[in-house]
Scaffold this motif. Structure first.
Motif, mmCIF file in Angstrom:
data_model
loop_
_atom_site.group_PDB
_atom_site.id
_atom_site.type_symbol
_atom_site.label_atom_id
_atom_site.label_comp_id
_atom_site.label_asym_id
_atom_site.label_seq_id
_atom_site.Cartn_x
_atom_site.Cartn_y
_atom_site.Cartn_z
ATOM 1 N N PRO A 7 0.829 -1.210 0.000
ATOM 2 C CA PRO A 7 0.000 0.000 0.000
ATOM 3 C C PRO A 7 0.862 1.260 0.000
ATOM 4 N N GLU A 8 0.224 2.418 -0.144
ATOM 5 C CA GLU A 8 0.952 3.690 -0.111
ATOM 6 C C GLU A 8 1.614 3.912 1.244
ATOM 7 N N ARG A 9 0.901 3.597 2.303
ATOM 8 C CA ARG A 9 1.428 3.797 3.656
ATOM 9 C C ARG A 9 1.812 2.440 4.240
ATOM 10 N N CYS A 10 3.090 2.215 4.356
ATOM 11 C CA CYS A 10 3.599 0.939 4.866
ATOM 12 C C CYS A 10 4.076 1.107 6.299
ATOM 13 N N ASP A 11 3.124 1.249 7.192
ATOM 14 C CA ASP A 11 3.430 1.401 8.610
ATOM 15 C C ASP A 11 3.337 0.041 9.295
ATOM 16 N N ARG A 12 3.401 0.049 10.627
ATOM 17 C CA ARG A 12 3.362 -1.200 11.379
ATOM 18 C C ARG A 12 2.059 -1.973 11.121
ATOM 19 N N ALA A 13 0.944 -1.256 11.068
ATOM 20 C CA ALA A 13 -0.344 -1.921 10.825
ATOM 21 C C ALA A 13 -0.345 -2.633 9.469
ATOM 22 N N ALA A 14 0.215 -1.992 8.459
ATOM 23 C CA ALA A 14 0.287 -2.611 7.128
ATOM 24 C C ALA A 14 1.192 -3.843 7.155
ATOM 25 N N ALA A 15 2.310 -3.755 7.859
ATOM 26 C CA ALA A 15 3.231 -4.892 7.964
ATOM 27 C C ALA A 15 2.547 -6.064 8.661
ATOM 28 N N GLU A 16 1.823 -5.771 9.752
ATOM 29 C CA GLU A 16 1.113 -6.832 10.466
ATOM 30 C C GLU A 16 0.023 -7.463 9.594
ATOM 31 N N ALA A 17 -0.680 -6.636 8.829
ATOM 32 C CA ALA A 17 -1.740 -7.145 7.960
ATOM 33 C C ALA A 17 -1.187 -8.011 6.832
ATOM 34 N N VAL A 38 4.282 2.745 -2.838
ATOM 35 C CA VAL A 38 4.719 3.191 -1.507
ATOM 36 C C VAL A 38 5.140 4.663 -1.506
ATOM 37 N N ARG A 39 4.550 5.403 -0.563
ATOM 38 C CA ARG A 39 4.915 6.816 -0.355
ATOM 39 C C ARG A 39 5.528 7.024 1.023
ATOM 40 N N GLN A 40 5.226 6.105 1.947
ATOM 41 C CA GLN A 40 5.737 6.181 3.311
ATOM 42 C C GLN A 40 6.042 4.765 3.776
ATOM 43 N N CYS A 41 7.218 4.574 4.381
ATOM 44 C CA CYS A 41 7.606 3.234 4.816
ATOM 45 C C CYS A 41 8.273 3.319 6.179
ATOM 46 N N GLY A 42 7.758 2.538 7.113
ATOM 47 C CA GLY A 42 8.297 2.510 8.463
ATOM 48 C C GLY A 42 9.195 1.317 8.705
ATOM 49 N N GLN A 43 9.729 1.274 9.924
ATOM 50 C CA GLN A 43 10.695 0.254 10.309
ATOM 51 C C GLN A 43 10.127 -1.160 10.230
ATOM 52 N N ALA A 44 8.893 -1.342 10.658
ATOM 53 C CA ALA A 44 8.302 -2.689 10.641
ATOM 54 C C ALA A 44 8.235 -3.247 9.217
ATOM 55 N N ALA A 59 13.006 -12.617 -2.506
ATOM 56 C CA ALA A 59 11.969 -11.795 -3.127
ATOM 57 C C ALA A 59 12.633 -10.702 -3.939
ATOM 58 N N ARG A 60 11.975 -10.332 -5.014
ATOM 59 C CA ARG A 60 12.421 -9.194 -5.830
ATOM 60 C C ARG A 60 11.465 -8.055 -5.565
ATOM 61 N N ILE A 61 12.022 -6.883 -5.347
ATOM 62 C CA ILE A 61 11.216 -5.716 -5.001
ATOM 63 C C ILE A 61 11.297 -4.696 -6.124
ATOM 64 N N THR A 62 10.139 -4.254 -6.601
ATOM 65 C CA THR A 62 10.053 -3.134 -7.526
ATOM 66 C C THR A 62 9.750 -1.911 -6.672
ATOM 67 N N PRO A 63 10.759 -1.057 -6.436
ATOM 68 C CA PRO A 63 10.587 0.028 -5.465
ATOM 69 C C PRO A 63 9.982 1.295 -6.055
ATOM 70 N N SER A 64 9.416 2.077 -5.164
ATOM 71 C CA SER A 64 8.986 3.434 -5.497
ATOM 72 C C SER A 64 10.150 4.367 -5.167
ATOM 73 N N PRO A 65 10.128 5.593 -5.667
ATOM 74 C CA PRO A 65 11.164 6.555 -5.283
ATOM 75 C C PRO A 65 11.223 6.768 -3.765
ATOM 76 N N ILE A 68 13.035 3.823 -2.173
ATOM 77 C CA ILE A 68 14.475 3.943 -2.442
ATOM 78 C C ILE A 68 15.094 4.960 -1.500
ATOM 79 N N ASP A 69 14.434 6.101 -1.296
ATOM 80 C CA ASP A 69 14.951 7.134 -0.386
ATOM 81 C C ASP A 69 15.104 6.596 1.036
ATOM 82 N N VAL A 70 14.089 5.879 1.519
ATOM 83 C CA VAL A 70 14.143 5.324 2.881
ATOM 84 C C VAL A 70 15.253 4.281 2.979
ATOM 85 N N ALA A 71 15.396 3.453 1.965
ATOM 86 C CA ALA A 71 16.441 2.428 1.974
ATOM 87 C C ALA A 71 17.830 3.060 1.987
ATOM 88 N N LEU A 72 18.011 4.116 1.217
ATOM 89 C CA LEU A 72 19.297 4.810 1.217
ATOM 90 C C LEU A 72 19.570 5.455 2.570
#
Length: 87
Positions: A7-17, A38-44, A59-65, A68-72
């Motif tokens: 989803p756009e918002r990948c927070d803890r709730a999204a990770a748990e779901a 993805v527009r927002q990604c948290g630690q979970a 797994a292969r990941i097709t990232p959003s910008p 990529i920013d969060v990963a960097l």
């Protein structure tokens, strides 16, 4: 190859779901993760993505910008992405 779309918002709730879907998919061969929305990604979610990359056939990941920013920023770019993504 199974695909999971994040989803756009990948927070803890999204990770748990998404955790049960990831667990089921990783046992059945290669997994494709579409993170292009993805527009927002948290630690979970980052932890879940790293685990997916390291488990089974990986797994292969097709990232959003944004992903990529969060990963960097966190130093996880080489852990999460294949070379072709330029991260």
């Amino acid at each position: 190859m199974q695909t999971i779309v994040l989803p756009e918002r990948c927070d803890r709730a999204a990770a748990e779901a998404l955790l049960p879907e990831f667990a089921a998919a990783l046992g059945g061969g290669p997994l494709m993760i579409d993170a292009s929305p993805v527009r927002q990604c948290g630690q979970a979610m980052l932890q879940l993505l790293v685990s997916a990359r390291r488990t089974g056939a990986g797994a292969r990941i097709t990232p959003s910008p944004a992903l990529i920013d969060v990963a960097l920023l966190t130093g996880l770019d080489h852990e999460l992405f294949d070379e072709e993504h330029g991260a």
